[in-house]
Write a protein that holds these residues in place. Structure first.
Motif, mmCIF file in Angstrom:
data_model
loop_
_atom_site.group_PDB
_atom_site.id
_atom_site.type_symbol
_atom_site.label_atom_id
_atom_site.label_comp_id
_atom_site.label_asym_id
_atom_site.label_seq_id
_atom_site.Cartn_x
_atom_site.Cartn_y
_atom_site.Cartn_z
ATOM 1 N N VAL A 40 0.734 -1.157 -0.149
ATOM 2 C CA VAL A 40 0.017 -0.148 -0.105
ATOM 3 C C VAL A 40 0.908 1.401 -0.078
ATOM 4 O O VAL A 40 1.684 1.421 0.718
ATOM 5 C CB VAL A 40 -0.957 0.102 1.328
ATOM 6 C CG1 VAL A 40 -1.834 1.175 1.067
ATOM 7 C CG2 VAL A 40 -1.917 -1.233 1.025
ATOM 8 N N TYR A 41 0.782 2.157 -0.981
ATOM 9 C CA TYR A 41 1.614 3.211 -1.190
ATOM 10 C C TYR A 41 1.174 4.157 -0.149
ATOM 11 O O TYR A 41 0.088 4.392 0.478
ATOM 12 C CB TYR A 41 1.310 3.865 -2.467
ATOM 13 C CG TYR A 41 2.224 2.973 -3.589
ATOM 14 C CD1 TYR A 41 3.439 2.506 -3.505
ATOM 15 C CD2 TYR A 41 1.563 2.911 -5.120
ATOM 16 C CE1 TYR A 41 4.348 1.925 -4.325
ATOM 17 C CE2 TYR A 41 2.400 2.278 -6.097
ATOM 18 C CZ TYR A 41 3.413 1.614 -5.818
ATOM 19 O OH TYR A 41 4.255 1.250 -6.722
ATOM 20 N N ARG A 42 1.859 5.405 0.001
ATOM 21 C CA ARG A 42 1.718 6.339 0.926
ATOM 22 C C ARG A 42 0.709 6.910 1.051
ATOM 23 O O ARG A 42 0.164 7.400 2.237
ATOM 24 C CB ARG A 42 2.742 7.683 0.540
ATOM 25 C CG ARG A 42 4.334 7.125 0.775
ATOM 26 C CD ARG A 42 5.166 8.140 0.285
ATOM 27 N NE ARG A 42 6.468 8.086 0.519
ATOM 28 C CZ ARG A 42 7.307 7.375 0.121
ATOM 29 N NH1 ARG A 42 7.207 6.512 -1.138
ATOM 30 N NH2 ARG A 42 8.707 6.998 0.438
ATOM 31 N N HIS A 43 -0.367 7.164 0.087
ATOM 32 C CA HIS A 43 -1.491 7.650 0.007
ATOM 33 C C HIS A 43 -2.693 6.817 -0.371
ATOM 34 O O HIS A 43 -3.962 7.007 -0.652
ATOM 35 C CB HIS A 43 -1.617 8.497 -1.079
ATOM 36 C CG HIS A 43 -0.563 9.979 -0.864
ATOM 37 N ND1 HIS A 43 0.773 9.821 -1.871
ATOM 38 C CD2 HIS A 43 -0.309 10.701 -0.196
ATOM 39 C CE1 HIS A 43 1.486 10.717 -1.670
ATOM 40 N NE2 HIS A 43 0.739 11.311 -0.533
ATOM 41 N N GLY A 44 -2.368 5.337 0.077
ATOM 42 C CA GLY A 44 -3.299 4.597 -0.190
ATOM 43 C C GLY A 44 -4.169 4.126 0.703
ATOM 44 O O GLY A 44 -4.953 3.007 0.812
ATOM 45 N N LEU A 45 -4.299 4.813 2.059
ATOM 46 C CA LEU A 45 -5.255 4.728 3.205
ATOM 47 C C LEU A 45 -5.930 5.736 3.481
ATOM 48 O O LEU A 45 -5.203 6.908 3.734
ATOM 49 C CB LEU A 45 -4.561 3.849 4.102
ATOM 50 C CG LEU A 45 -5.428 3.615 5.460
ATOM 51 C CD1 LEU A 45 -6.463 2.286 5.236
ATOM 52 C CD2 LEU A 45 -4.431 3.009 6.562
#
Length: 363
Positions: free
Chosen positions: A314-319
């Motif tokens: 999960v990338y940095r902005h994926g949550l």
């Protein structure tokens, strides 16, 4: 309560909406094009989408509230590089890596962080942009370096809800920086972080830290959380000091994303990976870890997530977290999208076949 969200992917922007029974995929935009960032502006309902079109450069599009039409607006761009400059960095925006709305008292103000590591400000909803020279010109920038990319980048922009002129940004790899005067001056804000990838004598140097993601609690703005390249850090004094989280039960030190409860600065979520050298979920089982006590303990939630042969990151902005802290949306590098309506305890699958997901956001 949120009933619509957005998923920015390598091949377009997708909308998700709530029905009485489930959350479902809805409309698509920019199909086939990489959408690096999506920003729903809560102040006026405007939606912004940043595109990374490679040879054609970074682009920015805006959709006004109530409209179905997208309008291309100006993208952040550097001024002409002085002919006598000794800066080794190419003054070309490769990607818009982060977008943030200004405070409620600053209608139309937007912030953008880019690759390479520059911060831009717009006062007119993206119609024009200005490089924040004071940050670009700090002497410490000479020590910044690339992390996952071969150039530094600004991925986190935290506007203080108490004072719109106070903004903290995170740089990979360049530490954390704070302005209290709208960008006219900046100070380092990474004291206490440690970079295990550096020689021992340089590990505590603030301007070489690699905070993968920094988030601020809206209701308790002095409380910040950071997923670092080699650990989790927390600040309770607006970044003046950072303390490493070392819970009784071990959790992975490596990951990219963190999210904080908008109303409770003691509650935060992370998505761990095995290690820098093995970027898969621990034991190939996807989990979201949550703390509700400021990092003293963590619980790993896996309900509804793939348990075996799972290699999603999960990338940095994926949550993303809804305003009430109950609904979470997560998207992965292999196109999985999941949503939880109970704070991360149980997850429902939105899709497992989307393109790689760069960012998610609630409307």
């Amino acid at each position: 309560m949120s009933d619509r969200a957005y998923i920015a992917t390598r091949k377009g922007l997708f909308e998700v909406y709530r029905t009485h029974e489930a959350w479902l995929l809805d409309q698509q935009h920019f199909l086939g094009d990489p959408v690096s960032m999506v920003l729903p502006d809560r102040r006026d309902g405007t939606l912004y989408a940043a595109l990374n079109l490679g040879h054609f450069g970074a682009k920015l599009h805006r959709r006004d509230a109530g409209s179905m039409d997208w309008v291309e607006v100006a993208a952040p761009a550097f001024p002409v590089k002085p002919v006598d400059s000794t800066d080794p960095v190419d003054w070309t925006v490769r990607q818009i890596w982060s977008l943030a709305a200004g405070g409620p008292d600053e209608p139309g103000v937007l912030w953008a962080g880019t690759l390479p590591g520059a911060l831009f400000r717009s006062a007119d909803r993206g119609d024009s942009w200005q490089l924040v020279d004071a940050l670009w010109n700090v002497p410490e920038r000479a020590k910044w370096m690339g992390g996952g990319y071969d150039v530094p980048g600004i991925h986190s922009i935290c506007v203080d809800p108490r004072d719109s002129r106070s903004v903290l940004v995170g740089v990979s790899c360049g530490g954390a920086w704070l302005t209290t005067d709208g960008g006219a001056s900046w100070s380092l804000r990474a004291k206490g972080m440690s970079a295990s990838y550096m020689p021992p004598e340089l590990q505590a140097v603030q301007e070489v830290q690699d905070p993968h993601r920094i988030v601020r609690c809206a209701a308790e703005p002095d409380k910040l959380w950071c997923q670092h390249h080699n650990g989790i850090w927390r600040s309770v004094d607006n970044g003046a000091n950072w303390s490493e989280i070392r819970p009784a039960a071990p959790v992975s030190n490596f990951g990219f994303v963190t999210a904080v409860h908008p109303q409770d600065g003691e509650t935060a979520w992370f998505v761990p990976a095995e290690a820098d050298s093995k970027r898969i979920p621990p034991h190939a089982s996807l989990a979201v870890t949550r703390t509700t006590d400021g990092g003293k303990s963590f619980v790993a939630w896996r309900g509804g997530l793939p348990h075996e042969h799972c290699y999603d990151l999960v990338y940095r902005h994926g949550l993303a977290v809804s305003d009430d802290g109950q609904i979470l949306l997560m998207g992965s590098t292999t196109g999985g999208a999941w949503l939880s309506e109970d704070g991360g305890g149980q997850w429902q699958t939105i899709s497992t076949t989307l393109p790689p997901i760069y960012s998610v956001a609630f409307a």
